[in-house]
Design an enzyme around this catalytic site. Structure first.
Site, PDB file in Angstrom:
ATOM      1  N   SER A   1       0.892  -1.195   0.100  1.00 37.26           N
ATOM      2  CA  SER A   1      -0.031   0.124   0.009  1.00 37.26           C
ATOM      3  C   SER A   1       0.749   1.115   0.070  1.00 37.26           C
ATOM      4  O   SER A   1       1.833   1.131   0.637  1.00 37.26           O
ATOM      5  CB  SER A   1      -0.925  -0.088   1.460  1.00 37.26           C
ATOM      6  OG  SER A   1      -1.530   1.244   1.524  1.00 37.26           O
TER       7      SER A   1
ATOM      8  N   TYR B   1      -1.797  -0.415  10.176  1.00 35.15           N
ATOM      9  CA  TYR B   1      -2.014  -0.907   8.888  1.00 35.15           C
ATOM     10  C   TYR B   1      -0.684  -0.258   8.022  1.00 35.15           C
ATOM     11  O   TYR B   1       0.000  -1.191   7.164  1.00 35.15           O
ATOM     12  CB  TYR B   1      -3.064  -0.069   8.211  1.00 35.15           C
ATOM     13  CG  TYR B   1      -3.352  -0.712   6.693  1.00 35.15           C
ATOM     14  CD1 TYR B   1      -3.841  -1.776   6.207  1.00 35.15           C
ATOM     15  CD2 TYR B   1      -3.057   0.294   5.726  1.00 35.15           C
ATOM     16  CE1 TYR B   1      -3.881  -2.076   4.762  1.00 35.15           C
ATOM     17  CE2 TYR B   1      -3.389   0.093   4.426  1.00 35.15           C
ATOM     18  CZ  TYR B   1      -3.738  -1.034   4.074  1.00 35.15           C
ATOM     19  OH  TYR B   1      -3.697  -1.263   2.484  1.00 35.15           O
TER      20      TYR B   1
END
Length: 256
Positions: free
Chosen positions: A143, A156
């Site tokens: 990501s 995350y």
């Protein structure tokens, strides 16, 4: 379409039941791969059934990637039914929001267990077979949060940063065995999970996606298909000299 070293190869995609994972599964199937969907979500069974009805070879195995026992059972089943894996796509992940002060230990452990530990355990289970056959490709789904961080999704972002380190470490360690390890790093993807999250937060996803797309260099946010095509490239014979790399697929939004 079939001449890029994917047809007939055995591919495992974790988290392949929906969203980016499902797009990756479908794209590999279109290129003639034999695909195993490894997911805790039983919807993967329906995805596999649909692909088989379309003439593709697909198989679903329920697997919690944070569980060592589940992954060992997956590896045994895949080996017995399908043989040695050629490509592993570590896509399974969760993305709950919380800043540092609202991230308790249970939250941290669950997120890291799926997003980072899961990739480590999958590699540990399937790399020995790749070594034995002298070839293999691992694609980790990261990501852009790994690079820029996100205070509202701290754990995350950290987990995706860890995936990049894992990617480079394994690439350096196993290149001598013909195993390539790369990371595809999506920008903002209009996935089912993201759409559901926004709706739960009281946000109109269609309006938000349109507003964000209007500000992006390439004119839109990403789809699962955009990410799937990049994974195909990293897994194919088109990238035989590419390893230890991070491919960012964000429509140019990181061009600041």
């Amino acid at each position: 379409m079939m001449g890029i070293g994917i047809a007939g190869r055995l591919v495992i995609v974790t988290g392949g039941s929906q969203g980016i994972g499902r797009a990756i599964v479908e794209r590999f199937a279109q290129f003639g791969a034999r695909v195993v969907i490894a997911d805790v979500d039983e919807a993967g069974s329906e995805t596999a059934r649909q692909l088989c009805e379309e003439g593709h070879e697909a198989h679903f195995v329920r697997c919690d990637v944070s569980s060592y026992d589940d992954i060992q059972a997956l590896a045994s089943e895949v080996q017995a039914k399908h043989g040695t894996v050629h490509t592993l796509v570590n896509n399974a992940g969760i993305f709950p929001r919380a800043d540092l002060l609202h991230t308790d230990e249970a939250f941290w452990e669950r997120l890291m267990g799926i997003n980072l530990k899961g990739a480590y355990l999958m590699c540990q289970a399937f790399v020995p077979g790749m070594i034995e056959q002298g070839v293999g490709s691992i694609v980790n789904i990261g990501s852009t949060h790994a690079r820029s961080g996100d205070p509202a999704a701290m754990a995350y972002a950290v987990s995706k940063g860890g995936l990049i380190t894992l990617t480079r470490n394994l690439a350096k360690g196993f290149a001598k065995h013909g195993i390539r390890v790369n990371c595809v790093q999506p920008g903002w993807v209009a996935s089912e999970g993201e759409t559901s999250r926004l709706r739960d937060a009281g946000v109109d996803p269609d309006k938000l996606f349109a507003d964000v797309s209007a500000r992006m260099p390439m004119g839109r946010i990403q789809t699962g298909q955009d990410i799937a095509d990049s994974v195909i490239f990293m897994a194919s014979s088109l990238s035989l000299q590419v390893t230890g790399q991070v491919l960012t697929v964000d429509g140019g939004s990181s061009l600041r």
